[in-house]
Design an enzyme around this catalytic site. Structure first.
Site, PDB file in Angstrom:
ATOM      1  N   ARG A  18       0.850  -1.188   0.000  1.00  0.00           N
ATOM      2  CA  ARG A  18       0.000   0.000   0.000  1.00  0.00           C
ATOM      3  C   ARG A  18       0.886   1.238   0.000  1.00  0.00           C
ATOM      4  O   ARG A  18       1.783   1.375   0.833  1.00  0.00           O
ATOM      5  CB  ARG A  18      -0.907   0.046   1.241  1.00  0.00           C
ATOM      6  CG  ARG A  18      -1.946  -1.069   1.293  1.00  0.00           C
ATOM      7  CD  ARG A  18      -3.006  -0.874   0.207  1.00  0.00           C
ATOM      8  NE  ARG A  18      -4.070  -1.839   0.320  1.00  0.00           N
ATOM      9  CZ  ARG A  18      -4.223  -2.895  -0.466  1.00  0.00           C
ATOM     10  NH1 ARG A  18      -3.338  -3.146  -1.412  1.00  0.00           N
ATOM     11  NH2 ARG A  18      -5.239  -3.711  -0.315  1.00  0.00           N
ATOM     12  N   ARG A  45      -4.965  25.791  -9.396  1.00  0.00           N
ATOM     13  CA  ARG A  45      -4.491  24.558  -8.764  1.00  0.00           C
ATOM     14  C   ARG A  45      -3.675  23.779  -9.784  1.00  0.00           C
ATOM     15  O   ARG A  45      -4.204  23.227 -10.743  1.00  0.00           O
ATOM     16  CB  ARG A  45      -5.657  23.735  -8.237  1.00  0.00           C
ATOM     17  CG  ARG A  45      -6.349  24.375  -7.047  1.00  0.00           C
ATOM     18  CD  ARG A  45      -5.388  24.634  -5.923  1.00  0.00           C
ATOM     19  NE  ARG A  45      -6.062  24.858  -4.660  1.00  0.00           N
ATOM     20  CZ  ARG A  45      -5.421  25.040  -3.529  1.00  0.00           C
ATOM     21  NH1 ARG A  45      -4.096  25.051  -3.504  1.00  0.00           N
ATOM     22  NH2 ARG A  45      -6.089  25.243  -2.425  1.00  0.00           N
ATOM     23  N   GLU A  75      -5.994  31.364   8.316  1.00  0.00           N
ATOM     24  CA  GLU A  75      -6.238  31.171   6.882  1.00  0.00           C
ATOM     25  C   GLU A  75      -7.382  32.051   6.390  1.00  0.00           C
ATOM     26  O   GLU A  75      -7.310  32.609   5.296  1.00  0.00           O
ATOM     27  CB  GLU A  75      -6.523  29.698   6.576  1.00  0.00           C
ATOM     28  CG  GLU A  75      -5.314  28.795   6.704  1.00  0.00           C
ATOM     29  CD  GLU A  75      -4.216  29.096   5.691  1.00  0.00           C
ATOM     30  OE1 GLU A  75      -4.496  29.680   4.622  1.00  0.00           O
ATOM     31  OE2 GLU A  75      -3.058  28.738   5.975  1.00  0.00           O
ATOM     32  N   GLU A 121       3.219  34.816   0.188  1.00  0.00           N
ATOM     33  CA  GLU A 121       3.829  35.359  -1.029  1.00  0.00           C
ATOM     34  C   GLU A 121       3.672  34.444  -2.248  1.00  0.00           C
ATOM     35  O   GLU A 121       3.761  34.907  -3.375  1.00  0.00           O
ATOM     36  CB  GLU A 121       5.290  35.715  -0.799  1.00  0.00           C
ATOM     37  CG  GLU A 121       6.187  34.555  -0.427  1.00  0.00           C
ATOM     38  CD  GLU A 121       7.613  35.014  -0.153  1.00  0.00           C
ATOM     39  OE1 GLU A 121       8.526  34.337  -0.649  1.00  0.00           O
ATOM     40  OE2 GLU A 121       7.787  36.022   0.538  1.00  0.00           O
TER      41      GLU A 121
END
Length: 162
Positions: A18, A45, A75, A121
């Site tokens: 695995r 993304r 966040e 950044e």
């Protein structure tokens, strides 16, 4: 992130290999304003070579002193400029349990106060404010595919937060 190859014992007594990717985990925050809008972030993304709409989120990688809720608040501030009067826990989700150890802790952010974004950044995000009904419709139309966003939206609705 660290990858490894394990020898796993199966229920039938045999073994199989695995692949496992170890991840520090993260937090996702569903910001809901007083007018019933959700603040999402649009960002590119790289693995999918496209921009996605998703809730503000980030990794739990700022040291041992930062709590999960503090990470969510950080966040939220970095990516939207908002601070929350209340962070309501929405549980956790496993984004890809077949090989990834990541756990994403989810919150709803309510009683928002708006301010200046403070992105990292290497972070390039655009805040998108949409009515909750439109976000739900976008999920139904397969326009929002990000798992943490879908799970947070669903759980916030189940808790009667909107």
């Amino acid at each position: 992130m660290k990858a490894r190859l394990d020898e796993a014992l199966l229920p039938n007594g045999k073994t199989a290999q695995r692949e496992v990717c170890e991840h520090v985990g993260g937090v996702g925050v569903l910001p809901i304003d007083r007018d019933g809008n959700v603040l999402l972030v649009r960002q590119f993304r790289y693995p999918y070579d496209t921009e996605l709409l998703e809730i503000p989120a980030g990794k739990l990688d700022h040291g041992e002193g930062e709590s999960i809720a503090d990470c969510g608040a950080r966040e939220l501030k970095e990516e939207t400029g908002c601070t929350a009067g209340r962070l309501v826990p929405l549980g956790c989700e496993y984004p890809s349990p077949g090989f990834l150890t990541e756990v994403v802790h989810l919150f709803a952010a309510l009683d928002l106060t708006e301010g200046e974004m403070q992105p990292d950044e290497d972070e390039f995000v655009e805040v998108v404010r949409l009515p909750l009904a439109e976000v739900e419709a976008m999920v139904e139309r397969d326009e929002i595919r990000d798992a943490k966003t879908v799970v947070a939206l669903y759980r916030a609705k189940l808790k009667g937060l909107y």
